[in-house]
Structure formats: structure tokens, C-alpha cells
Write an enzyme that holds these catalytic residues in place. Structure first.
Site, PDB file in Angstrom:
ATOM      1  N   CYS A 126       0.818  -1.229   0.000  1.00  0.00           N
ATOM      2  CA  CYS A 126       0.000   0.000   0.000  1.00  0.00           C
ATOM      3  C   CYS A 126       0.846   1.271   0.000  1.00  0.00           C
ATOM      4  CB  CYS A 126      -0.923   0.033   1.212  1.00  0.00           C
ATOM      5  SG  CYS A 126      -1.983  -1.393   1.337  1.00  0.00           S
ATOM      6  N   HIS A 145      -3.216   7.304   3.439  1.00  0.00           N
ATOM      7  CA  HIS A 145      -3.636   6.014   2.888  1.00  0.00           C
ATOM      8  C   HIS A 145      -5.091   5.776   3.290  1.00  0.00           C
ATOM      9  CE1 HIS A 145      -3.821   2.051   1.473  1.00  0.00           C
ATOM     10  NE2 HIS A 145      -3.695   1.444   2.639  1.00  0.00           N
ATOM     11  N   ASN A 176     -10.216   0.236   0.338  1.00  0.00           N
ATOM     12  CA  ASN A 176      -8.754   0.302   0.326  1.00  0.00           C
ATOM     13  C   ASN A 176      -8.255  -0.219  -1.020  1.00  0.00           C
ATOM     14  OD1 ASN A 176      -6.017  -0.071   0.682  1.00  0.00           O
ATOM     15  ND2 ASN A 176      -6.188  -1.131   2.645  1.00  0.00           N
TER      16      ASN A 176
HETATM   17  O1  UT7 Z   1      -3.691  -1.115   3.685  1.00  0.00           O
HETATM   18  C1  UT7 Z   1      -3.211  -1.450   4.966  1.00  0.00           C
HETATM   19  C2  UT7 Z   1      -3.820  -2.708   5.394  1.00  0.00           C
HETATM   20  N1  UT7 Z   1      -4.988  -2.793   6.140  1.00  0.00           N
HETATM   21  C3  UT7 Z   1      -5.370  -2.033   7.193  1.00  0.00           C
HETATM   22  O2  UT7 Z   1      -4.910  -0.951   7.461  1.00  0.00           O
HETATM   23  C4  UT7 Z   1      -6.440  -2.631   8.046  1.00  0.00           C
HETATM   24  C5  UT7 Z   1      -6.178  -2.403   9.521  1.00  0.00           C
HETATM   25  N2  UT7 Z   1      -7.169  -3.016  10.373  1.00  0.00           N
HETATM   26  C6  UT7 Z   1      -8.461  -2.613  10.414  1.00  0.00           C
HETATM   27  O3  UT7 Z   1      -8.848  -1.719   9.692  1.00  0.00           O
HETATM   28  C7  UT7 Z   1      -9.392  -3.275  11.383  1.00  0.00           C
HETATM   29  O4  UT7 Z   1      -8.655  -4.087  12.283  1.00  0.00           O
HETATM   30  C8  UT7 Z   1     -10.480  -4.157  10.695  1.00  0.00           C
HETATM   31  C9  UT7 Z   1     -11.473  -3.261   9.984  1.00  0.00           C
HETATM   32  C10 UT7 Z   1      -9.846  -5.106   9.710  1.00  0.00           C
HETATM   33  C11 UT7 Z   1     -11.234  -4.970  11.739  1.00  0.00           C
HETATM   34  O5  UT7 Z   1     -11.798  -4.101  12.719  1.00  0.00           O
HETATM   35  P1  UT7 Z   1     -11.627  -4.453  14.276  1.00  0.00           P
HETATM   36  O6  UT7 Z   1     -12.368  -3.428  15.024  1.00  0.00           O
HETATM   37  O7  UT7 Z   1     -10.155  -4.586  14.533  1.00  0.00           O
HETATM   38  O8  UT7 Z   1     -12.412  -5.815  14.401  1.00  0.00           O
HETATM   39  P2  UT7 Z   1     -11.858  -7.249  14.848  1.00  0.00           P
HETATM   40  O9  UT7 Z   1     -10.954  -7.824  13.823  1.00  0.00           O
HETATM   41  O10 UT7 Z   1     -11.362  -7.173  16.257  1.00  0.00           O
HETATM   42  O11 UT7 Z   1     -13.201  -8.072  14.887  1.00  0.00           O
HETATM   43  C12 UT7 Z   1     -14.234  -7.772  15.820  1.00  0.00           C
HETATM   44  C13 UT7 Z   1     -15.386  -8.732  15.586  1.00  0.00           C
HETATM   45  C14 UT7 Z   1     -14.968 -10.194  15.534  1.00  0.00           C
HETATM   46  O12 UT7 Z   1     -15.982 -10.964  16.127  1.00  0.00           O
HETATM   47  P3  UT7 Z   1     -15.834 -11.527  17.619  1.00  0.00           P
HETATM   48  O13 UT7 Z   1     -14.602 -12.358  17.597  1.00  0.00           O
HETATM   49  O14 UT7 Z   1     -15.708 -10.306  18.492  1.00  0.00           O
HETATM   50  O15 UT7 Z   1     -17.089 -12.276  17.819  1.00  0.00           O
HETATM   51  C15 UT7 Z   1     -14.904 -10.486  14.058  1.00  0.00           C
HETATM   52  O16 UT7 Z   1     -15.116 -11.856  13.767  1.00  0.00           O
HETATM   53  O17 UT7 Z   1     -15.987  -8.454  14.308  1.00  0.00           O
HETATM   54  C16 UT7 Z   1     -16.044  -9.651  13.535  1.00  0.00           C
HETATM   55  N3  UT7 Z   1     -15.915  -9.287  12.141  1.00  0.00           N
HETATM   56  C17 UT7 Z   1     -16.974  -8.980  11.383  1.00  0.00           C
HETATM   57  N4  UT7 Z   1     -18.291  -8.909  11.651  1.00  0.00           N
HETATM   58  C18 UT7 Z   1     -19.119  -8.526  10.650  1.00  0.00           C
HETATM   59  C19 UT7 Z   1     -14.781  -9.208  11.390  1.00  0.00           C
HETATM   60  N5  UT7 Z   1     -15.098  -8.839  10.140  1.00  0.00           N
HETATM   61  C20 UT7 Z   1     -16.448  -8.690  10.117  1.00  0.00           C
HETATM   62  C21 UT7 Z   1     -17.354  -8.307   9.094  1.00  0.00           C
HETATM   63  N6  UT7 Z   1     -18.675  -8.241   9.413  1.00  0.00           N
HETATM   64  N7  UT7 Z   1     -16.964  -8.004   7.842  1.00  0.00           N
END
Ligand code: UT7
Length: 340
Positions: A127, A267, A297
Site C-alpha cells: 500500500c 492512505h 482500500n
Molecule cells: O492497507 C493497509 C492494510 N490494512 C489495514 O490498514 C487494516 C487495519 N485493520 C483494520 O482496519 C481493522 O482491524 C479491521 C477493519 C480489519 C477490523 O476491525 P476491528 O475493530 O479490529 O475488528 P476485529 O478484527 O477485532 O473483529 C471484531 C469482531 C470479531 O468478532 P468476535 O470475535 O468479536 O465475535 C470479528 O469476527 O468483528 C467480527 N468481524 C466482522 N463482523 C461482521 C470481522 N469482520 C467482520 C465483518 N462483518 N466483515
């Protein structure tokens, strides 16, 4: 105090300033909404919007490739710069989704736009690739090696997305952005740049399959090894820390403070990451250019598309100080301050 031009070790001539003299971008027609995704995996518009800020993203057609999108963005930048393709000395395509492992996608773009005298290579910095490429371009121009460089960030991320993985498939989209870099008399242009990497975190954002370590086989494909693997939370933390540090470092090098910056183009990965940076830099979020709600993204293309939109919409104007800051797999990060 701003960095003073030194003399170039290559030519002995004074180092030259480098400006962006034209920008362009292209995004595919097909729109994939959060609603569409909620029919494919267990997710919702509410979750995606509140956790990322993304509402929709663009998806290239099956027969539309990274080189096609890069070519369209390049032609638009060339037109705005008012140059001909034959004047381009170097083409850099930053991408994690090249048409093929080789030849470089930059060579395919060269052929399509008729930049017959250009040297061509791809830049692999995930990225962060577009700003790595801007830094490379700048070095070639300040040293009097080249006059005119075409820098492109282009991605078909939907080709390496695991559509069964809700953790990643809601985040990414396709598109391309381009810029023409050249010395412009009387303009400061690029004032300061900073690039950095930390390979100890290579396994928090990567695509394991497709290289020589894990070649594409039916078995590997069944395990989705040719798709993006990401530890979202780890990437989130590293992104905020690295983009904040990179912003401060480049401002320091430029001899400017955040209050001097008219527009920050970050970004476009997650609105929460951008808000965290705005909060810690103590500047209003309105000072940031954000379009991730419309494109998601798009990796190396993201900051390039945003730059073109900010330029064409008049959001950035001649004389403005613009800060661009990016972060990606590798880990990689980069920042640039430009007087527009
Ligand atoms: O280009 C550079 C690369 N990428 C980034 O910069 C991404 C950086 N990371 C992020 O933006 C965030 O960490 C995410 C958007 C990917 C995830 O957000 P988060 O607040 O960190 O959520 P999480 O991974 O901690 O997940 C929280 C919950 C989980 O459920 P449980 O375990 O609490 O029951 C996930 O399974 O949300 C669940 N979850 C979803 N639920 C509905 C994960 N993805 C989804 C989804 N829809 N698409």
C-alpha cells in the site's frame, strides 16, 4: 528551514526541485456495495460502516487488468500535464497485483501509451508503493538522470481477495492513480520525503501463495493461499504508529508544522485509522482528504486516486502545502510534503 538543494553526485549540477505537473485516475464502473457483500458473507452495512467507514468499492471486470486501469490513469495524467508520452524517461508502477510476475506491468503500460524511450519497472511496497515510487522518481530527477517520470499506483485487489473471509473481503477495491513528475522552475514541489520498512512484521499482512516459496497448485488454491492474509488488529496498531511517526518526521525535515499543512492525503484503509492520526496530530479531520467511503482500500492506488481527486476538485491549490502519508504490508510506510 526547508532543505537546501545540494549538488548532485552524478552530474555535479545543483540538485533540482521536483514538481507534480499532472495527475490522473481511473476506477472501474462496477460498484460493490456493503449491501451486496452482506449477501455473500456474514456481515452488514452497519458493521462495515462503523468499523471502517467504507460504503462501497469498485470492482474491475473479469477481463480488465491492473495494466488497463494504470494505462487509463496514466493517459489522464499525461493529458493534464500537457506532455507527450514520448517525453517520459521512466515509468514506475507501484502494485501488489501486477498482471504477471514478469514482465513488469510498467512495460505493458509503456507499450499501451507509446512511451517509447522510457525505462520501466514495478515497485513492490504494497500500500505504500506510490510514495516509494515518488521518492525514486524524485531521486532520478534531482540528480539530472531523468527529466520526466510517470508514477502510477494501480491494483486489482479483487483478484487476490478471499470472498469467503469476511475479515478481509469487505475492505478492498480496484483502481489506479497516476502523476507526472518533472522539474518546474520557480516551484518548490516535493519539499521532503521519508520512506521506511520493518520486515519483522512481514507476516501480519501478506499473500503467501504465488511466489517461489508456495507456488500455485490446486491444493494451495483450495486453501486460498493466493489471497490476502491479514491480522487486522495488529495492522491497525502498526498503521497508526507508523503513519504518525512518518508524518512528524517529514514535517520536521520540511521545516514545517502541521498547522502549515492545507491538506493531508492519507492512505485510505480505515476511517478510524485516519481519525486516530488526526486526533494525535491535533488537527481537524476536515483537513484530511477522504474517499475510502467510495473506493475502500485500493492499496498502492489509494493515495494516488485521492491526490488526483483533491487536485481536480480544487481541494488543493497552487502554493498549498500537502502532506501525503501511507502504510502497507512489509511493513512499509512513507510520507511526502509537497508545495502544490
Ligand atoms: O492497507 C493497509 C492494510 N490494512 C489495514 O490498514 C487494516 C487495519 N485493520 C483494520 O482496519 C481493522 O482491524 C479491521 C477493519 C480489519 C477490523 O476491525 P476491528 O475493530 O479490529 O475488528 P476485529 O478484527 O477485532 O473483529 C471484531 C469482531 C470479531 O468478532 P468476535 O470475535 O468479536 O465475535 C470479528 O469476527 O468483528 C467480527 N468481524 C466482522 N463482523 C461482521 C470481522 N469482520 C467482520 C465483518 N462483518 N466483515
Amino acid at each position: 528551514m526547508k532543505r537546501q538543494p545540494r549538488s548532485s553526485p552524478r552530474s555535479g549540477k545543483p540538485r533540482r526541485t521536483v514538481s507534480i505537473i499532472g495527475t490522473g485516475s481511473y476506477t472501474p464502473e462496477k460498484v460493490l456495495t456493503n449491501e451486496d457483500l452482506s449477501k455473500m458473507v456474514d456481515t452488514s452495512d452497519e458493521w462495515i460502516t462503523t468499523r471502517t467507514g467504507i460504503k462501497e468499492r469498485r470492482m474491475a471486470a473479469p477481463d480488465e487488468y491492473t495494466s488497463d486501469m494504470a494505462t487509463k490513469a496514466a493517459l489522464s495524467a499525461i493529458e493534464q500535464a500537457g506532455i507527450s508520452a514520448e517525453e517520459i524517461d521512466l515509468i514506475l508502477v507501484a502494485t501488489a497485483t501486477p498482471d504477471m510476475l514478469f514482465p513488469a506491468t510498467a512495460c505493458l503500460v509503456q507499450n499501451r501509451i507509446g512511451a517509447t524511450k522510457a525505462a520501466c519497472l514495478d515497485v513492490s511496497a504494497a500500500c505504500a508503493g506510490f510514495l516509494f515510487a515518488v521518492e525514486i522518481a524524485q531521486q532520478f530527477i534531482t540528480s539530472h538522470t531523468y527529466e520526466t517520470v510517470l508514477v502510477i499506483g494501480a491494483e486489482k485487489l479483487t483478484s487476490i481477495t478471499n470472498w469467503n473471509d469476511r475479515n478481509t473481503c469487505v475492505l478492498f477495491g480496484d483502481g489506479a492513480g497516476a502523476a507526472i513528475l518533472r522539474h518546474r522552475g520557480g516551484a518548490h514541489g516535493v519539499i521532503a520525503t521519508h520512506v521506511g520498512s520493518d520486515g519483522q512484521y512481514a507476516d501480519i499482512l501478506f499473500m503467501p501463495g504465488g511466489g517461489c516459496r508456495t507456488p500455485i497448485t490446486c491444493e494451495n488454491a483450495d486453501q486460498h493461499l493466493q489471497t490476502i492474509h491479514m491480522s487486522g488488529k495488529d495492522v491497525y496498531k502498526q498503521a497508526v504508529t507508523a503513519m504518525l511517526a512518518a508524518s512528524k518526521k517529514v514535517l520536521d525535515q520540511a521545516g514545517l508544522t502541521i498547522d502549515d499543512i492545507a491538506c493531508v492525503i492519507p492512505h485510505q484503509a480505515n476511517l478510524r485509522i485516519i481519525e486516530a492520526i488526526a486526533d494525535r496530530l491535533k488537527i481537524p479531520i476536515e483537513r484530511f482528504y477522504v474517499n475510502l467511503d467510495r473506493y475502500g482500500n485500493t492499496s498502492a492506488a489509494a493515495v494516488a486516486i485521492a491526490l488526483d481527486e483533491a487536485n481536480r476538485s480544487g481541494r488543493i491549490k497552487a502554493g498549498d502545502y500537502v502532506l501525503m502519508v501511507v502504510f502497507g504490508g512489509g511493513l512499509t510506510w512513507a510520507s511526502t510534503v509537497i508545495e502544490w
